[in-house]
Motif scaffolding. Sequence first.
Motif, PDB file in Angstrom:
ATOM      1  N   ALA A 174     -21.998 -28.358  89.820  1.00  0.00           N
ATOM      2  CA  ALA A 174     -20.738 -27.734  90.239  1.00  0.00           C
ATOM      3  C   ALA A 174     -21.091 -26.685  91.283  1.00  0.00           C
ATOM      4  N   GLY A 175     -20.355 -26.668  92.363  1.00  0.00           N
ATOM      5  CA  GLY A 175     -20.563 -25.583  93.322  1.00  0.00           C
ATOM      6  C   GLY A 175     -20.960 -26.042  94.703  1.00  0.00           C
ATOM      7  N   PRO A 176     -22.220 -26.425  94.919  1.00  0.00           N
ATOM      8  CA  PRO A 176     -22.648 -26.735  96.280  1.00  0.00           C
ATOM      9  C   PRO A 176     -21.789 -27.831  96.916  1.00  0.00           C
ATOM     10  N   ARG A 177     -21.699 -27.789  98.246  1.00  0.00           N
ATOM     11  CA  ARG A 177     -20.828 -28.751  98.934  1.00  0.00           C
ATOM     12  C   ARG A 177     -21.538 -30.053  99.255  1.00  0.00           C
ATOM     13  N   ALA A 178     -22.848 -30.111  98.978  1.00  0.00           N
ATOM     14  CA  ALA A 178     -23.602 -31.334  99.282  1.00  0.00           C
ATOM     15  C   ALA A 178     -24.931 -31.298  98.556  1.00  0.00           C
ATOM     16  N   LEU A 179     -25.545 -32.474  98.466  1.00  0.00           N
ATOM     17  CA  LEU A 179     -26.854 -32.558  97.803  1.00  0.00           C
ATOM     18  C   LEU A 179     -27.802 -33.397  98.653  1.00  0.00           C
ATOM     19  N   LEU A 180     -29.034 -32.913  98.771  1.00  0.00           N
ATOM     20  CA  LEU A 180     -30.108 -33.695  99.405  1.00  0.00           C
ATOM     21  C   LEU A 180     -31.103 -34.067  98.321  1.00  0.00           C
ATOM     22  N   LEU A 181     -31.452 -35.347  98.246  1.00  0.00           N
ATOM     23  CA  LEU A 181     -32.453 -35.789  97.268  1.00  0.00           C
ATOM     24  C   LEU A 181     -33.724 -36.165  98.018  1.00  0.00           C
ATOM     25  N   THR A 182     -34.834 -35.591  97.584  1.00  0.00           N
ATOM     26  CA  THR A 182     -36.092 -35.903  98.247  1.00  0.00           C
ATOM     27  C   THR A 182     -37.240 -35.867  97.244  1.00  0.00           C
ATOM     28  N   GLY A 183     -38.445 -36.156  97.741  1.00  0.00           N
ATOM     29  CA  GLY A 183     -39.639 -36.073  96.896  1.00  0.00           C
ATOM     30  C   GLY A 183     -40.568 -35.021  97.471  1.00  0.00           C
ATOM     31  N   ARG A 224     -25.646 -43.755  88.720  1.00  0.00           N
ATOM     32  CA  ARG A 224     -24.163 -43.697  88.715  1.00  0.00           C
ATOM     33  C   ARG A 224     -23.681 -42.264  88.933  1.00  0.00           C
ATOM     34  N   LEU A 225     -24.387 -41.301  88.291  1.00  0.00           N
ATOM     35  CA  LEU A 225     -24.003 -39.893  88.483  1.00  0.00           C
ATOM     36  C   LEU A 225     -24.152 -39.501  89.959  1.00  0.00           C
ATOM     37  N   LEU A 226     -25.218 -39.988  90.584  1.00  0.00           N
ATOM     38  CA  LEU A 226     -25.423 -39.700  92.012  1.00  0.00           C
ATOM     39  C   LEU A 226     -24.276 -40.281  92.835  1.00  0.00           C
ATOM     40  N   GLU A 227     -23.942 -41.542  92.540  1.00  0.00           N
ATOM     41  CA  GLU A 227     -22.886 -42.223  93.302  1.00  0.00           C
ATOM     42  C   GLU A 227     -21.530 -41.565  93.117  1.00  0.00           C
ATOM     43  N   GLN A 228     -21.313 -40.995  91.924  1.00  0.00           N
ATOM     44  CA  GLN A 228     -19.977 -40.470  91.623  1.00  0.00           C
ATOM     45  C   GLN A 228     -19.878 -38.960  91.802  1.00  0.00           C
ATOM     46  N   LEU A 229     -20.942 -38.339  92.279  1.00  0.00           N
ATOM     47  CA  LEU A 229     -20.875 -36.902  92.554  1.00  0.00           C
ATOM     48  C   LEU A 229     -19.758 -36.679  93.582  1.00  0.00           C
ATOM     49  N   PRO A 230     -18.931 -35.650  93.404  1.00  0.00           N
ATOM     50  CA  PRO A 230     -17.777 -35.514  94.295  1.00  0.00           C
ATOM     51  C   PRO A 230     -18.103 -34.917  95.672  1.00  0.00           C
ATOM     52  N   VAL A 231     -19.378 -34.857  96.015  1.00  0.00           N
ATOM     53  CA  VAL A 231     -19.787 -34.313  97.322  1.00  0.00           C
ATOM     54  C   VAL A 231     -20.773 -35.299  97.965  1.00  0.00           C
ATOM     55  N   PRO A 232     -20.970 -35.186  99.287  1.00  0.00           N
ATOM     56  CA  PRO A 232     -21.923 -36.107  99.942  1.00  0.00           C
ATOM     57  C   PRO A 232     -23.353 -35.906  99.437  1.00  0.00           C
ATOM     58  N   VAL A 233     -24.054 -37.014  99.290  1.00  0.00           N
ATOM     59  CA  VAL A 233     -25.454 -36.987  98.841  1.00  0.00           C
ATOM     60  C   VAL A 233     -26.280 -37.786  99.847  1.00  0.00           C
ATOM     61  N   ILE A 234     -27.303 -37.155 100.405  1.00  0.00           N
ATOM     62  CA  ILE A 234     -28.188 -37.858 101.353  1.00  0.00           C
ATOM     63  C   ILE A 234     -29.582 -37.951 100.746  1.00  0.00           C
ATOM     64  N   ALA A 235     -30.174 -39.145 100.786  1.00  0.00           N
ATOM     65  CA  ALA A 235     -31.575 -39.285 100.399  1.00  0.00           C
ATOM     66  C   ALA A 235     -32.423 -39.043 101.640  1.00  0.00           C
ATOM     67  N   CYS A 236     -33.417 -38.168 101.517  1.00  0.00           N
ATOM     68  CA  CYS A 236     -34.342 -37.900 102.623  1.00  0.00           C
ATOM     69  C   CYS A 236     -35.699 -38.462 102.211  1.00  0.00           C
ATOM     70  N   VAL A 237     -36.042 -39.598 102.793  1.00  0.00           N
ATOM     71  CA  VAL A 237     -37.203 -40.368 102.330  1.00  0.00           C
ATOM     72  C   VAL A 237     -38.379 -40.219 103.290  1.00  0.00           C
ATOM     73  N   ASP A 238     -39.485 -39.700 102.733  1.00  0.00           N
ATOM     74  CA  ASP A 238     -40.722 -39.561 103.500  1.00  0.00           C
ATOM     75  C   ASP A 238     -41.815 -40.187 102.631  1.00  0.00           C
ATOM     76  N   GLY A 239     -42.350 -41.320 103.019  1.00  0.00           N
ATOM     77  CA  GLY A 239     -43.352 -41.983 102.187  1.00  0.00           C
ATOM     78  C   GLY A 239     -42.747 -43.096 101.350  1.00  0.00           C
ATOM     79  N   TYR A 240     -43.458 -43.462 100.285  1.00  0.00           N
ATOM     80  CA  TYR A 240     -43.071 -44.637  99.495  1.00  0.00           C
ATOM     81  C   TYR A 240     -41.797 -44.421  98.682  1.00  0.00           C
ATOM     82  N   ALA A 241     -40.838 -45.330  98.865  1.00  0.00           N
ATOM     83  CA  ALA A 241     -39.633 -45.383  98.028  1.00  0.00           C
ATOM     84  C   ALA A 241     -39.642 -46.775  97.421  1.00  0.00           C
ATOM     85  N   LEU A 242     -40.407 -46.917  96.350  1.00  0.00           N
ATOM     86  CA  LEU A 242     -40.610 -48.246  95.759  1.00  0.00           C
ATOM     87  C   LEU A 242     -39.898 -48.331  94.415  1.00  0.00           C
TER      88      LEU A 242
END
Length: 257
Positions: free
Chosen positions: A44-53, A88-106
């Motif tokens: 709750a709160g932030p206007r967006a989420l970035l997912l990374t490793g 599913r939680l990621l997909e249904q989050l009410p704000v934009p979510v961007i995956a930032c992929v550097d390296g293996y995403a297997l």
Amino acid sequence: MDYQTLLLDEHDDVLTVTVHRPPARNALSQRTLTELRHLLATFAGPRALLLTGSEGPAFIAGADIREMAAMTPEEGERFGALGQEVTRLLEQLPVPVIACVDGYALGGGCEMAMACDFVYATRKAVFGQPEVLLGLIPGFGGCVRLFRRVGVAKARELIYSGRRLDAAEAHRLGLVNEVFDNREEMFAAARLVLADIAANSPAAVKACKSVLDAVDGLGVEEGLKVELEAFREAFTTADMREGTAAFLAKRAPTFRT
Ligand code: CO8
């Protein structure tokens, strides 16, 4: 919850979630997935989420193979269900979510990226669903989501062969929106696009995300019904009154919701 395998950083109203298990190439353990589930379920709160490793050879090297090796079918099912719940939680989050992929995403890493709204990557990114090499199958939504992104024939080829894609091929196939030279450029671009999105009506962006999720897999007629309902709903919002009034008055809108 005490997050032991996630690093969280919030600034400019954007939450960056970094999967942090360097010794295991950021693989998704039961602990990591439980932490992600808690984080996303209480988001709750932030206007967006970035997912990374965390920085290194991998974005996320898949589900934790060491843990899976010892699982019974029942434990495997629970593990798969947990991973599916997180996507599913990621997909249904009410704000934009961007995956930032550097390296293996297997494996599960590719599946996590596909549950985000879209994917930015560096030239070092490598994608793939190599589960069949382990006697497994994609279990966190890979069979359901990959073909929606790259088409059925390509998805079948990639899932049956388990072969890896470099960033350029992933970009060509539409799995990746844009490829950058390095992490810094990738994160800067992600923040820029999120700033652009933040200037729009949050209520409208949230409604678009929810419609795009709901119409996935529906036929045109059914999909149009879902869209029409959300379109009608937009007329009930203060943002719609403000956005249209601002356009007509030739001024910038001030959105509140
Ligand atoms: N799980 C657990 N540990 C891992 C994983 C993983 N997925 N990937 C790497 N590690 C560990 C290695 O075991 C190694 O540990 P140690 O140092 O103790 O030997 C350490 O990380 C470093 O690994 P490498 O030496 O192999 O590192 P490299 O940089 O040379 O290679 C790779 C990186 C290419 C990512 C390589 O590690 C690799 O191929 N990893 C496995 C990738 C893979 O097959 N992923 C798919 C897993 S299956 C999956 O995700 C299924 C999802 C759905 C599950 C549904 C449940 C029912």
